[in-house]
Structures are given as C-alpha cells and as structure tokens.
Write an enzyme that holds these catalytic residues in place. Structure first.
Site, PDB file in Angstrom:
ATOM      1  CE1 TYR A 152       5.544  -9.456 -10.067  1.00 24.51           C
ATOM      2  CE2 TYR A 152       4.011  -8.955  -8.404  1.00 24.51           C
ATOM      3  CZ  TYR A 152       5.108  -9.516  -8.815  1.00 24.51           C
ATOM      4  OH  TYR A 152       5.718 -10.723  -8.332  1.00 24.51           O
ATOM      5  CG  ASP A 153      -1.367  -6.645  -8.820  1.00 23.92           C
ATOM      6  OD1 ASP A 153      -0.301  -6.431  -8.737  1.00 23.92           O
ATOM      7  OD2 ASP A 153      -2.266  -5.754  -8.215  1.00 23.92           O
ATOM      8  N   PRO A 281      -1.636  -2.192  -1.415  1.00 22.45           N
ATOM      9  CG  PRO A 281      -1.398  -4.339  -1.846  1.00 22.45           C
ATOM     10  CD  PRO A 281      -0.620  -2.964  -1.998  1.00 22.45           C
ATOM     11  NE  ARG A 284       0.044  -8.658  -0.379  1.00 24.34           N
ATOM     12  CZ  ARG A 284       0.955  -7.757  -1.125  1.00 24.34           C
ATOM     13  NH1 ARG A 284       2.281  -7.797  -1.058  1.00 24.34           N
ATOM     14  NH2 ARG A 284       0.809  -7.127  -2.091  1.00 24.34           N
TER      15      ARG A 284
HETATM   16  N1  UDP Z   1       7.587   0.559   2.102  1.00 23.68           N
HETATM   17  C1  UDP Z   1       7.613   1.662   3.047  1.00 23.68           C
HETATM   18  N2  UDP Z   1       9.225   2.045   2.698  1.00 23.68           N
HETATM   19  C2  UDP Z   1      10.079   1.524   1.826  1.00 23.68           C
HETATM   20  C3  UDP Z   1       9.595   0.665   0.835  1.00 23.68           C
HETATM   21  C4  UDP Z   1       8.098  -0.010   1.032  1.00 23.68           C
HETATM   22  O1  UDP Z   1       7.075   2.064   3.588  1.00 23.68           O
HETATM   23  O2  UDP Z   1      11.163   2.113   1.730  1.00 23.68           O
HETATM   24  C5  UDP Z   1       5.972  -0.109   2.139  1.00 23.68           C
HETATM   25  C6  UDP Z   1       5.162  -0.023   0.858  1.00 23.68           C
HETATM   26  O3  UDP Z   1       4.698   0.999   0.620  1.00 23.68           O
HETATM   27  C7  UDP Z   1       4.406  -1.088   1.236  1.00 23.68           C
HETATM   28  C8  UDP Z   1       5.172  -2.215   2.109  1.00 23.68           C
HETATM   29  O4  UDP Z   1       6.257  -1.446   2.575  1.00 23.68           O
HETATM   30  O5  UDP Z   1       3.109  -1.049   1.971  1.00 23.68           O
HETATM   31  C9  UDP Z   1       5.896  -3.480   1.275  1.00 23.68           C
HETATM   32  O6  UDP Z   1       6.312  -2.864   0.149  1.00 23.68           O
HETATM   33  P1  UDP Z   1       7.312  -3.780  -0.527  1.00 23.68           P
HETATM   34  O7  UDP Z   1       7.561  -3.024  -1.924  1.00 23.68           O
HETATM   35  O8  UDP Z   1       8.383  -4.593   0.120  1.00 23.68           O
HETATM   36  O9  UDP Z   1       6.157  -4.916  -1.124  1.00 23.68           O
HETATM   37  P2  UDP Z   1       4.918  -4.993  -1.776  1.00 23.68           P
HETATM   38  O10 UDP Z   1       4.382  -3.613  -1.702  1.00 23.68           O
HETATM   39  O11 UDP Z   1       4.924  -5.670  -3.067  1.00 23.68           O
HETATM   40  O12 UDP Z   1       4.287  -5.877  -0.627  1.00 23.68           O
END
Ligand code: UDP
Length: 322
Positions: A152-153, A281, A284
């Site tokens: 993706y990235d 990450p 952010r």
């Molecule tokens: N995350 C979490 N529980 C969940 C889903 C995601 O703690 O049920 C965490 C995930 O590890 C990340 C953050 O929430 O650190 C945002 O995840 P998301 O998949 O929404 O978006 P992205 O990682 O692409 O920013």
C-alpha cells in the site's frame, strides 16, 4: 447563461469515502457522476439511494484494467484501492500494488485522452513510521519497502510519482492529496479500522480490541470535512498540484479513543489487548497549514460530534445486518 454539465468519474465510488463524495457531488445538479468500482471493499449498498438519480451512473470495473468510456470526462477522482490494513495486506498484497500502480496509469491515460483534471487520493502512509511530527508535505517519509504494509505505502508512493511524471511529460492537470485517518458513515462494519471496530464492538457489547499498549496515536477526520477538501482541491488553480495533507490535526492515542467510545456507548465494556501489527506507525498527525492557506479549509467537525453521527449510522447498519 446556463453553466455546462460536468461529467465526473469517481473510482472507488462505492467505497467509504467514494460513496460520500458521489453524494456530495450530486448535490450540484450540474454534475453528472460516474461511479466506478469492482466492489471488493466497496458495496452497491452504499450508493443504492443514488441509483434512481438521472445524473448518477454505476459501472462495475476494476481499475487494474484500462478503461474506455463513450462519453467525455471532465474530472477524475481516483479513490480506487483497498485502504484498510486488513483489506490490503496478506493474500491481497499483490492486488493492492497493482491497484495503486496500474490503477493510476489507467486513470492517468484516461485523463490524458479526455484532457480531464485528475485527483489522486494518496495517503499519510507515504510517511511510513514518521521521524518528523507532525508531518508536513515536504517530509519524505520513513517507509519499510519490504514490510507487510509496503504494498500500500510503496504502491501509493509510486502512484504519486506517476502523477507528477504525467504532468511533467504530458501536461496532464493533476492533483495529489494525502489523506489521513478518516471516519464516518458508509465505513464497512468489518472494515477492520479502529473507529469502525471500536464502535461496532461497543454496540455489540463485546470487548474493545486495542492493538499494542494503545499508546500509538492517530488524528481522525470526519468524512464530510474530508470530502469538502477533496472538492476544493479539485477546484484549485491548475498550477497547484500538491501534494497536500488532508486530515484533522487533533491527535489521540488509541487508548484514549477506546475510552471515548466506551463512554459514549457502554461504560461497562473491557479492553482486550492484542499484539501490535507489524510496521504499525507509532504516531501520526497532519500539518494542515498548506490546506489552510491554499484551500481556505480546515476541519469543522469535532471528534465528539463526528463519533455521535458515526455511532448513529452503525446502530442502524447493524440492525439492518443482524
Ligand atoms: N487498532 C486497534 N484496534 C483495532 C483496530 C486498529 O488498536 O481493532 C489500531 C491499529 O493497530 C493502529 C490504529 O488503531 O495503531 C489505527 O488503525 P487503522 O487500521 O484504523 O488505521 P491505520 O493503521 O491505517 O492508521
């Protein structure tokens, strides 16, 4: 004099942001919207109320394949790509890279043939595990090129490069926006994103799954604000290509988010800690000064208000499904 009708192609139009964008564009009766999707993560259900609208057309198509249309296109919003780590990784990783790269090439070719403006929805993921915080557009990122997120990235990074080369070589009018975490109605309940997961878990009365220790941060933008910024970017002068960050700079830890949603839906729920996914990450947050200056835009919706609207959406959605 009556303004001319404008034909706008939205790829990924049945997905979360796409469905919201199509809806907003159709509020202007001079817009004809062609919504294109393969419905892998999107769903016709997200646009079913639009199918009656004479200015709306749905075409099932995968942007991995070239597209020929028998009508002149004025603008293209290229949104097509699975965007949730759950949907884009694993077995789908090669498909994700192809969607990013072939999708960009095919849509850029279409823009070139039609002399259309084209906007690429890139992502905050181009910054990878950011060593600068908050992230400004001139930060070049810290991406693991061989990790599980790299499809993706790096796919999105390659797409950005293609957009700028099509502008330099062919003069195609391009815009690149980098979207940060966004939430709101028409997210899929099983999308796997943190906001939809927490809300659906809370509504179902099951424990909220926090990955890692919950200290990682994200900044959440309500989808109406984001869609407004997409349209403003498309309208910006042709010399402005971006890249431009679009998101809400209010930053929360995932632990904080779990508490906020618990308090709104059901205070008695517990938090279940699960392993942190690879290359997730740690922080952010967008710097949105460029968007403020160029678009005269900044997010209007507070997390509290946006979450209330999203919870209401999922209450109805879950009743429909279960
Ligand atoms: N995350 C979490 N529980 C969940 C889903 C995601 O703690 O049920 C965490 C995930 O590890 C990340 C953050 O929430 O650190 C945002 O995840 P998301 O998949 O929404 O978006 P992205 O990682 O692409 O920013």
């Amino acid at each position: 004099m009556r303004d001319k009708m404008k034909t706008i192609l939205v790829t990924g139009g049945t997905g979360f942001i796409g469905a919201n964008l199509c809806r907003k564009l159709l509020q202007d009766s001079k817009n004809k919207v062609i919504c294109l999707d393969n419905n892998y993560t999107g769903s016709l259900d997200n646009v079913k109320d639009l199918l009656e609208n004479a200015n709306f057309e749905f075409i099932e198509h995968d942007v991995i394949n070239p597209l020929n249309l028998d009508q002149k296109i004025d603008e293209i919003y290229n949104l097509a790509c699975p965007a949730s780590p759950k949907a884009y990784q694993g077995d789908r990783a090669i498909f994700t890279t192809k969607t990013c790269v072939f999708g960009a090439l095919n849509m850029l070719e279409l823009a070139r043939k039609n002399n259309a403006k084209i906007l690429q929805t890139s992502t905050s993921e181009v910054y990878g595990e950011p060593l600068e915080h908050p992230q400004k557009e001139n930060y070049r990122g810290n991406v693991n090129p061989i990790g599980v997120r790299s499809c993706y990235d790096e796919g999105k990074r390659c797409a950005e490069s293609l957009f700028f080369d099509y502008n330099r070589i062919y003069g195609v009018k391009v815009k690149v926006v980098r979207i940060f975490n966004t939430y709101g109605p028409y997210m899929h309940p099983d999308d796997g994103r943190v906001v939809s997961n927490f809300i659906c878990q809370a509504l179902k009365g099951v424990d909220l799954t926090v990955f890692g220790d919950g200290s990682q941060t994200r900044s959440f933008c309500y989808v109406d604000d984001l869609v407004c910024a997409l349209i403003l970017t498309m309208k910006s002068d042709d010399e402005f290509l971006g890249p431009i960050n679009l998101g809400n700079p209010e930053e929360y830890t995932i632990g904080e988010l779990s508490q906020i949603i618990k308090n709104k839906v059901n205070k008695n729920l517990k938090v279940l800690y699960k392993p942190l996914p690879a290359d997730d990450p740690t922080q952010r947050r967008p710097d949105v000064e460029l968007a403020k200056n160029k678009l005269k835009w900044q997010p209007q919706t507070k997390l509290d208000e946006g979450l209330d609207k999203t919870i209401e959406y999922f209450k109805n959605k879950l009743e429909e499904i279960y």
